[in-house]
Enzyme design. Structure first.
Site, PDB file in Angstrom:
ATOM      1  N   PHE A 471     -81.629 -25.242 -33.058  1.00  0.00           N
ATOM      2  CA  PHE A 471     -80.325 -25.238 -33.913  1.00  0.00           C
ATOM      3  C   PHE A 471     -80.171 -26.717 -34.461  1.00  0.00           C
ATOM      4  CE2 PHE A 471     -78.006 -27.995 -30.909  1.00  0.00           C
ATOM      5  CZ  PHE A 471     -78.545 -27.602 -29.820  1.00  0.00           C
ATOM      6  N   GLU A 472     -80.758 -27.648 -33.744  1.00  0.00           N
ATOM      7  CA  GLU A 472     -80.640 -29.028 -34.611  1.00  0.00           C
ATOM      8  C   GLU A 472     -81.647 -28.975 -35.743  1.00  0.00           C
ATOM      9  OE1 GLU A 472     -81.679 -33.681 -33.542  1.00  0.00           O
ATOM     10  OE2 GLU A 472     -82.464 -32.072 -32.178  1.00  0.00           O
ATOM     11  N   GLN A 473     -82.860 -28.221 -35.521  1.00  0.00           N
ATOM     12  CA  GLN A 473     -83.933 -28.416 -36.690  1.00  0.00           C
ATOM     13  C   GLN A 473     -83.032 -27.509 -37.673  1.00  0.00           C
ATOM     14  OE1 GLN A 473     -87.700 -26.637 -35.554  1.00  0.00           O
ATOM     15  NE2 GLN A 473     -87.823 -26.187 -37.744  1.00  0.00           N
TER      16      GLN A 473
END
Length: 560
Positions: A471-473
């Protein structure tokens, strides 16, 4: 003859023959010298002038192809006397080119003259090639000169006989009278046209020879007076180089109603003949007068003014083509206008070369130039773009929580040491700068939106580590590529040969702008901001800000 005198004569002959081979060649005399077989001929040296005796110039004559000069023995049929080559008499075998050599201890010149010997035409007392043209007008008096006799006898004491068409003239009649070497026809008629021959005796070494000249007289009807038209020059200015050869032709057109006979000549601005100019016979020569009749209504006269080498005193002087009826037109010489063509070609070629070299050097040293410009030419000011961080750093997390994990060391220690401590950049690193208890998605989204760059650190994908927080990416890629269009910097900590397993967004960014690749170990030299890796990374980051970063953990080479 004493031996020493004999040797001296041989030496002079050798020097004369050598001089004929090494002298400056002045070409060939334009005029031919015609003579009837059996009559004397005095051939003048074509480059000799009386003033040359003051400079100790000597004259030698050669027959073309011979290295032996012609001697001075007056008993020889062909011999040299002063500057003349004398043929007494000339015979058919003498038809040849002869070379006059003029020189002293420092200068030497040579020029050729052509002699042509003819027999009388059958049944007459002249030869057609030796005729002199003569013109006159009916109902006017006509004067005929015995041409080119000055060098042979004294016209005041020598008796000259005149013939018309080889029949003796009755000089006691009112129609003709002769004074010295001139015959006057009191009033010309068409019956007076014909071949007029003058004969005079010539004595040499006790032998009597005959000299004769024949003029072919043509009479025309008198023309009414009118001003001739000067075709050239046209009161114009010529731009010529110093030392160049220039020939200007004076061309005048006479109509049928022009004066019966007119002359043209070159004069200076004050009306003096060009012969009085200081350079005459040195570098200025007036050519012969030529006439040409195109039809019964008009005829042309031309005379050339030749400058063998333009000198400084010739500039800004007016040289006039003048006629005896008072018409005249001038030519003036000026220095040539500056020619900038060569300079412009060199300038623009040099400019192109400089631009090409500059572009090549800029491409090679682009990173160094931009960093130097940021450091020295631009005042460091705080960017007022509302962003807090210079870069958001995203990297694969260590799933095994191994403190010696290379990726963690680089992201959490090396990167902050150089960028934050030495270069004063402000970084956001998830896991270091977030506050525990905050919603991860909100923290990441907020931090990326507050960052000027997105730095993604890549390594070889294995089971040991990976981009754990998908989700960060996803948030980072969405924010960087779609929402805020944040610039992305790909950083390879290890060389990645195959990107096939990478996300499409990573492959897209690499294809567009490439990557910055780390090489080597974490040594003190590699932590210097002047190394190639850090220069390339700083080049892609925003300009360095004039503030330091507090509350950050830094490392030294002793900690690595």
């Amino acid at each position: 003859m004493p031996l020493s005198l004999y040797a001296f004569i041989l030496c002079l002959m050798y020097l004369s023959s050598s001089k004929a081979e090494t002298c400056q060649n002045e070409g060939e005399e334009f005029h031919r010298f015609f003579v009837v077989n059996g009559q004397p001929l005095h051939l003048p040296c074509p480059i000799y002038h009386g003033s040359m005796t003051e400079n100790n110039f000597s004259v030698s004559w050669y027959k073309y192809g011979s290295k032996n000069p012609i001697g001075f023995d007056r008993m020889s049929r062909i011999h040299q006397h002063e500057n003349y080559l004398k043929f007494i008499p000339a015979v058919l075998e003498d038809s040849e080119w002869y070379l006059c050599v003029l020189g002293n201890s420092t200068q030497c010149y040579q020029k050729g003259s052509k002699v042509e010997v003819f027999n009388y035409d059958e049944g007459v007392c002249y030869s057609k090639p030796t005729l002199y043209p003569a013109e006159g007008f009916t109902d006017q008096s006509i004067s005929l000169q015995c041409p080119h006799m000055e060098a042979y006898f004294d016209d005041t004491s020598t008796k000259i006989e005149w013939f018309k068409d080889c029949i003796p003239l009755n000089l006691s009649s009112d129609q003709y009278y002769a004074i010295k070497n001139a015959l006057t026809i009191t009033k010309g008629t068409k019956e007076n046209e014909g071949k007029y021959t003058c004969e005079a005796p010539y004595y040499f070494n006790g032998t009597r020879y005959k000299l004769s000249r024949t003029s072919d007289l043509v009479l025309r009807a008198p023309l009414k007076q009118s001003s001739p038209a000067i075709i050239n020059p046209t009161n114009n200015i010529m731009h010529v180089d110093l030392g160049s050869f220039v020939s200007v032709t004076c061309t005048v057109l006479f109509k049928k109603e022009s004066v019966a006979f007119d002359f043209i000549y070159w004069t200076l601005e004050d009306g003096d003949l060009i012969e009085n100019y200081v350079g005459y016979n040195e570098w200025i020569i007036v050519g012969d007068l030529y006439t040409n009749s195109t039809n019964d209504n008009e005829h042309w006269l031309t005379v050339d003014l030749n400058f063998t080498a333009i000198r400084e005193e010739d500039y800004n002087r007016t040289f006039f083509c003048s006629t005896t009826s008072g018409s005249r037109a001038f030519i003036m010489f000026k220095h040539p206008d500056p020619n900038f063509q060569g300079f412009l070609i060199v300038f623009f070629v040099s400019l192109v070369i400089v631009i090409v070299i500059t572009l090549i050097l800029f491409k090679i040293f682009k990173v160094d130039i931009v960093l130097f410009y940021r450091s020295n030419c631009v005042a460091k000011v705080i960017l007022n773009d509302g962003k807090i961080y210079d870069a958001y750093v995203m990297y694969p997390k260590n799933t095994n929580r191994n403190s010696s994990y290379t990726m963690d060391i680089f992201a959490l220690k090396v990167l902050p040491e150089v960028l934050e401590r030495q270069c004063f950049y402000r970084l956001f690193i998830f896991g270091r700068d977030d506050i525990p208890g905050q919603a991860t998605v909100d923290v990441i989204d907020n931090a990326i939106s507050q960052s000027r760059r997105l730095v993604i650190i890549l390594g070889n994908t294995s089971s040991e580590y990976r981009l754990e927080n998908d989700f960060e990416q996803q948030i980072a890629m969405y924010d960087a590529l779609i929402r805020n269009k944040t610039k992305v910097i790909l950083l390879e900590l290890e060389r990645i040969a195959d990107y096939s397993n990478m996300p499409e967004s990573i492959k897209y960014i690499k294809q567009k702008q490439g990557v910055v690749r780390w090489k080597g170990e974490f040594t003190e030299a590699n932590l210097s901001t002047s190394s190639k890796f850090w220069k390339n990374l700083r080049y892609r980051l925003p300009p360095e800000q004039p503030q330091s970063v507090e509350d950050s953990n830094y490392i030294t080479t002793d900690d690595l």
